[in-house]
Design a protein around this motif. Structure first.
Motif, short mmCIF file in Angstrom:
data_model
loop_
_atom_site.label_atom_id
_atom_site.label_comp_id
_atom_site.label_asym_id
_atom_site.label_seq_id
_atom_site.Cartn_x
_atom_site.Cartn_y
_atom_site.Cartn_z
N PHE D 65 15.57 -0.18 29.06
CA PHE D 65 16.55 0.60 29.81
C PHE D 65 17.98 0.23 29.41
N GLN D 66 18.25 -1.06 29.19
CA GLN D 66 19.60 -1.45 28.80
C GLN D 66 20.01 -0.79 27.48
N SER D 67 19.08 -0.68 26.54
CA SER D 67 19.39 -0.03 25.27
C SER D 67 19.67 1.46 25.47
N GLN D 68 18.87 2.08 26.36
CA GLN D 68 19.11 3.51 26.66
C GLN D 68 20.52 3.69 27.23
N ILE D 69 20.90 2.79 28.12
CA ILE D 69 22.23 2.89 28.75
C ILE D 69 23.32 2.78 27.69
N LYS D 70 23.17 1.78 26.80
CA LYS D 70 24.16 1.59 25.74
C LYS D 70 24.26 2.86 24.88
N ARG D 71 23.08 3.36 24.48
CA ARG D 71 23.03 4.54 23.63
C ARG D 71 23.68 5.76 24.32
N CYS D 72 23.34 5.95 25.61
CA CYS D 72 23.78 7.17 26.30
C CYS D 72 25.23 7.12 26.74
N SER D 73 25.83 5.91 26.78
CA SER D 73 27.24 5.85 27.18
C SER D 73 28.14 5.57 25.98
N SER D 74 27.57 5.65 24.77
CA SER D 74 28.37 5.42 23.56
C SER D 74 29.22 6.66 23.26
N PRO D 75 30.28 6.50 22.45
CA PRO D 75 31.20 7.61 22.18
C PRO D 75 30.52 8.86 21.62
N GLU D 76 29.38 8.69 20.88
CA GLU D 76 28.73 9.88 20.29
C GLU D 76 27.89 10.65 21.30
N SER D 77 27.65 10.09 22.47
CA SER D 77 26.72 10.72 23.42
C SER D 77 27.43 11.77 24.26
N PRO D 78 27.02 13.04 24.17
CA PRO D 78 27.63 14.08 25.02
C PRO D 78 27.50 13.74 26.51
N GLY D 79 26.51 12.94 26.87
CA GLY D 79 26.30 12.63 28.28
C GLY D 79 27.03 11.38 28.76
N ARG D 80 27.94 10.85 27.93
CA ARG D 80 28.55 9.55 28.24
C ARG D 80 29.33 9.53 29.55
N GLU D 81 30.02 10.63 29.88
CA GLU D 81 30.84 10.61 31.09
C GLU D 81 29.97 10.54 32.34
N VAL D 82 28.88 11.30 32.30
CA VAL D 82 27.93 11.25 33.43
C VAL D 82 27.33 9.84 33.55
N ALA D 83 26.90 9.30 32.41
CA ALA D 83 26.28 7.97 32.41
C ALA D 83 27.24 6.92 32.97
N LYS D 84 28.50 6.99 32.53
CA LYS D 84 29.47 5.96 32.96
C LYS D 84 29.77 6.03 34.45
N LEU D 85 29.68 7.21 35.01
CA LEU D 85 29.88 7.35 36.47
C LEU D 85 28.74 6.74 37.25
N LEU D 86 27.60 6.59 36.58
CA LEU D 86 26.39 6.24 37.32
C LEU D 86 25.65 5.05 36.71
N LEU D 87 26.40 4.11 36.16
CA LEU D 87 25.76 2.93 35.58
C LEU D 87 25.01 2.15 36.66
N PRO D 88 23.82 1.64 36.34
CA PRO D 88 23.05 0.89 37.33
C PRO D 88 23.70 -0.45 37.66
N GLU D 89 23.48 -0.91 38.86
CA GLU D 89 23.94 -2.25 39.26
C GLU D 89 22.73 -3.19 39.25
N ASP D 90 23.01 -4.48 39.32
CA ASP D 90 21.96 -5.48 39.13
C ASP D 90 20.80 -5.34 40.12
N ASP D 91 21.09 -4.86 41.31
CA ASP D 91 20.03 -4.78 42.31
C ASP D 91 19.36 -3.41 42.35
N ASP D 92 19.65 -2.55 41.39
CA ASP D 92 18.98 -1.25 41.35
C ASP D 92 17.64 -1.37 40.63
N TYR D 93 16.76 -0.45 40.96
CA TYR D 93 15.43 -0.41 40.35
C TYR D 93 15.42 0.66 39.26
#
Lengths: 184, 184, 184, 184
Positions: D65-93
């Motif tokens: 999951f951490q790699s997916q997050i990195k990939r999806c919030s990278s500059p090339e990802s069209p979905g980066r803005e959505v991902a960055k608004l909703l990054l998981p926190e440590d206590d999320d499942y």
């Protein structure tokens, strides 16, 4: 469209007492569909395609399929005409499902593997609930889908149309009238 | 051990033609077990515990449970005596399973949720295959287990003993003779 | 035995903190097995066989696989030596399982379909629990099984032997030392 | 509507590279929805509701999951803005799903049982595919559903509206704007 091998015909909730408030609306569309299904099924069986009844147990957990058939084709059952047009034959397969999707908590997966089916032809009721859910689940399991438009029915034509659109656009189902299915 | 509510009795593969090479060995142990199961089941039903037949379809995909019963209690069936001792009653539940575990590709999960069962009493055959696999799967699904030692059987006593050990030590099953199960 | 295509190597619970009372007993057998697994895995990868980590999440629902690896190979982890011998590489696959069987509530089924695997080579711990349950579930799903005897381990040798016997006799697994697996 | 205990918030496919042809259309609706989700999630977490990322693995079987997050919030990802608004926190499942439904071939079932969740609040994308399929599967498993209309989005408004209608009428979901969800 020519039906090659590795197909199976799924008859979804055709043995159905239709003892619910909206059944009159559904029956209006289901009866003509049942006639089309009966004809299609005859052609497909002649071509060697296995027929699988994927039928709700309607919460009658203590009844087996023969009892469901008796109950649903009895004089008190609003669904009797549909049921009588589509009574199973000795060599047909069946799966009793407890919920909407034919794949949820049933043996359908294992049966389809046993039959080596790769493409499912979906017929039955209601197009926008149990047929749709079964189609969704089949798609996730990599089955190809064929949906004869005149062999499914919902309470209203709009529901059927939306479900067919979804299956065509989202699930890559081939959607056409049953007369275009050619069996070799 | 007192049986409170939220229990269910699972009868695993008791309707069985036992038409396989090793059936003589299994029958030697299964027949006395069947008598114990019949007695236990009577007591449990009186106490309101639902009885669920978790029965193989033995690859007879086109047969429903009534046909399996007829077939397995016919004069040609080596398993007829066991089957006749344990014929289902109208208010019993059943699930046809295609493989060893009662949970794999069946509705057992949904049925147990419907019955609100939390503890499963396991009886039937073979202790070291279908009973064991069903126990494993039940344990992963958080069911508590009770296994009456005289109500299960395998081809050889060693297999039964090892399976009972596994269920006791690994699956936290309470393992005891059926006479210690007290129904209220 | 020659390894053809359509195989996959499953590494079961090798990334494991072994932070439980019986871990010392398990570690005594697991460490030599880990060395054998490391060698086998190298040979199999060279032959193109995909490696899948089928690893418990150990109830750490909020950790992903990388965090599990960090945790299990840290100085406080009794299982660190085993983990360090078997760290995943970038092209390895993984599935986090919440229970004993690698198939229960995981994506393993879909991953194996994606990889077109038909035969599973099982390695890891414990031979008589998680390896055994995964083998049972694989067998019901029609996978062929290979179990290298020196690449699995339990807390005691008897448990391993019984599990290997069960897999050989009941699940038709081919059971042999890892040096007899020839990769083309 | 007041949020009592036994709820869980499911964030469906919010960590998403949106690297597909129709992503521009989806993004137009997804970005405002992501802002609403971020606000709702903050309120729900304060009230003790667990947050579960139910996220596609997008066929990247070797990424956690951490790699997916990195990939999806990278500059090339069209979905980066959505991902960055909703990054998981440590206590999320989180649960990685290989297909459309969050329940198919994942641990979601077991996680929800572990969390003792009975009602699911669904948010994310696309409303008419992955959210809808997850809703269907949740309904068959007896979960109650809440769908905040401004926290889901599809490529077009019509698809979202039809999906919301289906969930309301067929799945008994409570469907309303997120501001009407009151957290105690």
């Amino acid at each position: 469209m020519k039906i090659p091998s590795r197909h199976a015909l799924l008859l979804i909730d055709v043995i159905n007492d239709m003892a619910f408030p909206e059944s009159e609306a559904l029956l209006k569309h289901a009866l003509p569909a049942a006639k089309k299904i009966a004809a299609l099924r005859k052609r497909l069986k002649k071509a060697g395609v296995p027929v699988i009844y994927v039928n709700d147990n309607f919460g009658h957990w203590q009844c087996d399929f023969q009892s469901q058939i008796k109950r649903c084709s009895s004089p008190e059952s609003p669904g009797r005409e549909v049921a009588k047009l589509l009574l199973p034959e000795d060599d047909d397969y069946f799966v009793l499902k407890p919920m909407h999707s034919g794949f949820y908590s049933t043996s359908l997966d294992v049966l389809l593997r046993f039959l080596q089916a790769e493409t499912l032809i979906l017929a039955g009721f209601a197009a926008d609930i149990c047929v749709l859910y079964t189609a969704n689940d089949a798609y996730m399991r990599d089955f190809a889908l064929v949906v004869p438009t005149d062999c499914v029915a919902s309470e209203d034509a709009k529901g059927t149309r939306q479900a067919l659109d979804h299956m065509k656009n989202r699930l890559k189902a081939r959607v056409m009238e049953s007369r275009y299915l050619h069996c070799g």
